[in-house]
Scaffold this motif. Structure first.
Motif, PDB file in Angstrom:
ATOM      1  N   GLU A 272       0.647  -1.235  -0.129  1.00 38.89           N
ATOM      2  CA  GLU A 272      -0.145   0.010  -0.043  1.00 38.89           C
ATOM      3  C   GLU A 272       0.957   1.283  -0.064  1.00 38.89           C
ATOM      4  N   ALA A 273       1.778   1.276   0.905  1.00 44.00           N
ATOM      5  CA  ALA A 273       2.738   2.058   0.906  1.00 44.00           C
ATOM      6  C   ALA A 273       3.448   2.422  -0.392  1.00 44.00           C
ATOM      7  N   LEU A 274       4.073   1.600  -1.001  1.00 42.62           N
ATOM      8  CA  LEU A 274       4.942   1.479  -2.270  1.00 42.62           C
ATOM      9  C   LEU A 274       3.979   2.098  -3.371  1.00 42.62           C
ATOM     10  N   GLY A 275       2.656   1.380  -3.361  1.00 43.29           N
ATOM     11  CA  GLY A 275       1.846   1.988  -4.543  1.00 43.29           C
ATOM     12  C   GLY A 275       1.299   3.106  -4.722  1.00 43.29           C
TER      13      GLY A 275
ATOM     14  N   HIS B 118      -2.572   9.776   5.692  1.00 43.64           N
ATOM     15  CA  HIS B 118      -4.084   9.481   5.019  1.00 43.64           C
ATOM     16  C   HIS B 118      -3.975   9.128   3.681  1.00 43.64           C
ATOM     17  N   VAL B 119      -4.865   8.325   3.271  1.00 43.19           N
ATOM     18  CA  VAL B 119      -4.742   8.052   1.744  1.00 43.19           C
ATOM     19  C   VAL B 119      -6.123   7.984   0.885  1.00 43.19           C
ATOM     20  N   TRP B 120      -7.255   7.434   1.799  1.00 45.65           N
ATOM     21  CA  TRP B 120      -8.396   8.031   1.285  1.00 45.65           C
ATOM     22  C   TRP B 120      -9.618   7.399   2.247  1.00 45.65           C
ATOM     23  N   ARG B 121     -10.739   8.085   2.429  1.00 45.18           N
ATOM     24  CA  ARG B 121     -11.849   7.696   3.138  1.00 45.18           C
ATOM     25  C   ARG B 121     -11.578   7.200   4.648  1.00 45.18           C
ATOM     26  N   GLY B 122     -10.597   7.960   5.403  1.00 43.35           N
ATOM     27  CA  GLY B 122     -10.129   7.574   6.675  1.00 43.35           C
ATOM     28  C   GLY B 122      -9.310   6.512   6.532  1.00 43.35           C
ATOM     29  N   GLU B 123      -8.741   6.043   5.464  1.00 44.80           N
ATOM     30  CA  GLU B 123      -7.594   4.809   5.519  1.00 44.80           C
ATOM     31  C   GLU B 123      -6.213   5.463   5.543  1.00 44.80           C
ATOM     32  N   ALA B 124      -5.444   4.811   5.925  1.00 45.78           N
ATOM     33  CA  ALA B 124      -3.995   5.657   6.044  1.00 45.78           C
ATOM     34  C   ALA B 124      -2.816   4.457   6.006  1.00 45.78           C
ATOM     35  N   VAL B 125      -1.813   4.927   5.840  1.00 48.26           N
ATOM     36  CA  VAL B 125      -0.286   3.828   6.113  1.00 48.26           C
ATOM     37  C   VAL B 125       0.172   4.290   7.325  1.00 48.26           C
ATOM     38  N   LEU B 126       0.225   3.491   8.114  1.00 49.76           N
ATOM     39  CA  LEU B 126       0.905   3.729   9.394  1.00 49.76           C
ATOM     40  C   LEU B 126       2.297   3.152   9.367  1.00 49.76           C
ATOM     41  N   ARG B 127       3.235   4.009   9.789  1.00 46.43           N
ATOM     42  CA  ARG B 127       4.676   3.701   9.766  1.00 46.43           C
ATOM     43  C   ARG B 127       5.162   3.653  11.322  1.00 46.43           C
ATOM     44  N   ILE B 128       5.581   2.724  12.010  1.00 48.86           N
ATOM     45  CA  ILE B 128       6.144   2.887  13.064  1.00 48.86           C
ATOM     46  C   ILE B 128       7.829   2.730  13.035  1.00 48.86           C
ATOM     47  N   SER B 129       8.236   3.545  13.754  1.00 51.35           N
ATOM     48  CA  SER B 129       9.673   3.617  13.964  1.00 51.35           C
ATOM     49  C   SER B 129      10.083   3.442  15.442  1.00 51.35           C
ATOM     50  N   GLY B 130      11.278   3.268  15.689  1.00 50.35           N
ATOM     51  CA  GLY B 130      11.755   2.850  16.892  1.00 50.35           C
ATOM     52  C   GLY B 130      12.190   1.380  17.588  1.00 50.35           C
ATOM     53  N   GLY B 131      12.293   0.714  16.240  1.00 45.41           N
ATOM     54  CA  GLY B 131      12.534  -1.013  16.459  1.00 45.41           C
ATOM     55  C   GLY B 131      11.486  -1.806  16.956  1.00 45.41           C
TER      56      GLY B 131
ATOM     57  N   GLU C  12      -5.348  -1.047 -11.439  1.00 39.73           N
ATOM     58  CA  GLU C  12      -5.929   0.188 -10.848  1.00 39.73           C
ATOM     59  C   GLU C  12      -5.580   0.381  -9.325  1.00 39.73           C
ATOM     60  N   SER C  13      -5.563  -0.895  -8.571  1.00 38.94           N
ATOM     61  CA  SER C  13      -5.289  -1.014  -7.195  1.00 38.94           C
ATOM     62  C   SER C  13      -3.934  -0.438  -6.618  1.00 38.94           C
ATOM     63  N   ALA C  14      -3.633   0.213  -5.693  1.00 39.52           N
ATOM     64  CA  ALA C  14      -2.619   0.756  -5.285  1.00 39.52           C
ATOM     65  C   ALA C  14      -1.549  -0.363  -4.651  1.00 39.52           C
ATOM     66  N   PHE C  15      -2.201  -1.252  -4.040  1.00 41.08           N
ATOM     67  CA  PHE C  15      -1.554  -2.241  -3.485  1.00 41.08           C
ATOM     68  C   PHE C  15      -1.027  -3.152  -4.483  1.00 41.08           C
TER      69      PHE C  15
ATOM     70  N   ALA D 258      10.256  -4.950  -8.703  1.00 43.56           N
ATOM     71  CA  ALA D 258      10.859  -4.559  -9.938  1.00 43.56           C
ATOM     72  C   ALA D 258      10.448  -4.667 -11.115  1.00 43.56           C
ATOM     73  N   LEU D 259       9.139  -4.770 -11.162  1.00 43.85           N
ATOM     74  CA  LEU D 259       8.337  -4.491 -12.424  1.00 43.85           C
ATOM     75  C   LEU D 259       7.798  -3.219 -12.533  1.00 43.85           C
ATOM     76  N   GLU D 260       7.746  -2.515 -13.621  1.00 44.14           N
ATOM     77  CA  GLU D 260       7.236  -1.358 -13.830  1.00 44.14           C
ATOM     78  C   GLU D 260       5.674  -1.087 -13.594  1.00 44.14           C
ATOM     79  N   ALA D 261       5.209  -0.533 -12.906  1.00 45.14           N
ATOM     80  CA  ALA D 261       3.953  -0.222 -12.382  1.00 45.14           C
ATOM     81  C   ALA D 261       3.115   0.854 -13.094  1.00 45.14           C
ATOM     82  N   ILE D 262       2.136   0.422 -13.752  1.00 44.19           N
ATOM     83  CA  ILE D 262       1.173   1.332 -14.641  1.00 44.19           C
ATOM     84  C   ILE D 262      -0.175   1.360 -13.828  1.00 44.19           C
ATOM     85  N   GLU D 263      -0.320   2.669 -13.799  1.00 42.31           N
ATOM     86  CA  GLU D 263      -1.947   2.786 -13.002  1.00 42.31           C
ATOM     87  C   GLU D 263      -3.038   2.695 -14.453  1.00 42.31           C
ATOM     88  N   ALA D 264      -3.804   1.703 -14.393  1.00 39.89           N
ATOM     89  CA  ALA D 264      -4.930   1.464 -15.259  1.00 39.89           C
ATOM     90  C   ALA D 264      -6.231   1.435 -14.641  1.00 39.89           C
ATOM     91  N   ALA D 265      -6.631   2.778 -15.124  1.00 36.35           N
ATOM     92  CA  ALA D 265      -8.154   2.940 -14.389  1.00 36.35           C
ATOM     93  C   ALA D 265      -9.152   1.827 -14.679  1.00 36.35           C
TER      94      ALA D 265
END
Length: 417
Positions: free
Chosen positions: A81-84, A146-159, A240-243, A252-259
């Motif tokens: 989800e983050a990479l996409g 935040h990404v959309w409709r209240g959904e978000a990518v959570l990143r946790i740092s500190g080990g 289409e899906s970000a994930f 390492a495939l080239e990602a193309i957004e296809a609606a």
């Protein structure tokens, strides 16, 4: 010797269960699909289970397996989800997918009761998510994007440790909010911090319509061979899906957004045209994904799914089987009944193209393709089957490259000079 390129057309959720309403057939078996039937008559058929018979995989788990990657290499959907979405990822951080939800207190705990509307609640949802960004618990920092409709990518740092269970079980619109639990002793600190974080989020959101943020799909980036290193192929992944685009980036495939629009036949035609263009550009592997059949299955109306498959078939009349190995299949079954998300039923699988033998199958469907020469496949079998058809199999017993799990004729060789 001419080595053929490979094109995979992935019809998400194409398989189904048999329905009385369709005369004891699945949606694809009941559908009139002359183009897919013609492809079967010219190629080799089978059925595939992305993980195994009876196993109901998520799309990311199914794709990871079918593209030739092992469970121990899987980084977790939150990383995809983050990479996409173009976010930087690092193995120093743990990722989870966060979702703002409404919850009500009952005698046996907190129960989730819905989710924000993607349009009507968009502004409020983003504001509430942002109000919970940057919380620190026991030396761990919980950062939300935040990404959309209240959904978000959570990143946790500190080990942190990614081996933690989900608080959102993701199987019903209404279900209990779960307590995060450690899968291994080393993850106990992270699981307890995630529980404290959830309680702090609920404190901050007290009195709001959406009063909790759930976590699921935990993971951490992993160092895995690229698709070219593993299979000797380079190319494109269109979805289409970000994930799914994030999954492509991870290998390492080239990602193309296809609606995807309200015209699924046009969408699929565009994907076939994209595949042709990428072959012209020199790609040796093109993967195109379309979700329309899956979405039809989730309506729980067998007729809707049958009609969608007939609509999509109309776009598959001119595939590049004259110059490429073309595979049409799905990642899992999305039954139009009963109320399950996915199921572990067999998925039709057909391969056609130069040099591919025709078996006796004449119709695209679960029961018909099961009689084909390829038999019953599992996800990890897909790439070897396609590489073999493309005259690109790695001769087992040779070891020309140092890449773990290599199974295709290598495109990367290091000569002695």
């Amino acid at each position: 010797m001419k080595l053929h390129p490979i094109v995979v057309i992935l019809l998400d959720g194409v398989a189904d269960r048999a329905h009385d309403e369709l005369g004891g057939k699945t949606g694809v078996e009941a559908a009139r699909t002359p183009n897919l039937d013609r492809l079967c008559a010219s190629g080799s058929c089978g059925v595939i289970y992305a993980v195994g018979p009876g196993r109901a995989p998520s799309s990311e788990v199914a794709h990871w397996s079918m593209l030739g990657y092992r469970p121990d290499e899987f980084p977790g959907r939150a990383v995809f989800e983050a990479l996409g979405r173009g976010q930087e990822v690092s193995a120093e951080h743990v990722f989870a997918y966060a979702a703002l939800r409404p919850a009500e207190r009952r005698d046996d705990g907190w129960w989730l009761t819905g989710r924000p509307h993607p349009v009507d609640d968009a502004g409020e949802a983003e504001r509430l998510v942002n109000s919970c960004d940057g919380i620190e618990i026991d030396g761990l920092t919980f950062s939300l994007r935040h990404v959309w409709r209240g959904e978000a990518v959570l990143r946790i740092s500190g080990g942190a440790d990614e081996r933690v269970t989900d608080s959102d079980a993701f199987f019903r619109a209404r279900h209990p909010l779960l307590r995060p639990q450690a899968l291994v002793p080393e993850a106990e600190r992270t699981a307890r911090a995630a529980e404290k974080w959830t309680r702090e989020v609920m404190r901050r959101l007290e009195g709001e319509r959406f009063n909790v943020i759930t976590l699921k799909w935990w993971g951490r980036p992993r160092d895995v061979p690229t698709f070219e290193q593993r299979h000797g192929l380079r190319g494109t992944f269109a979805a289409e899906s970000a994930f799914l685009r994030g999954l492509a980036c991870a290998i390492a495939l080239e990602a193309i957004e296809a609606a995807e629009t309200d015209d699924p036949a046009r969408d699929l035609l565009d994907r076939v045209e994209l595949a042709r263009a990428r072959l012209d550009a020199g790609d040796t592997f093109v993967f195109v994904h379309q979700k329309s059949a899956d979405a039809a299955g989730h309506t729980k109306d067998p007729r809707r799914k049958q009609e969608m498959l007939e609509t999509m078939d109309a776009a598959l009349g001119d595939l590049p089987t004259d110059r490429a190995i073309v595979c049409v299949t799905g990642d899992h079954a999305t039954p139009a009944f009963p109320e399950v998300i996915h199921s572990g039923d067999p998925v039709p699988f057909v391969v056609a193209g130069p040099g591919v033998r025709a078996d006796r199958v004449r119709e695209f469907g679960e029961s018909t393709c099961a009689d084909g020469i390829l038999g019953h496949l599992r996800g990890p079998d897909m790439m070897p089957v396609l590489l073999n058809a493309a005259d690109r199999p790695l001769f087992l017993g040779s070891r020309p490259t140092p890449f773990d799990g290599a199974d295709g004729y290598p495109s990367i060789l290091e000569p002695l000079v």
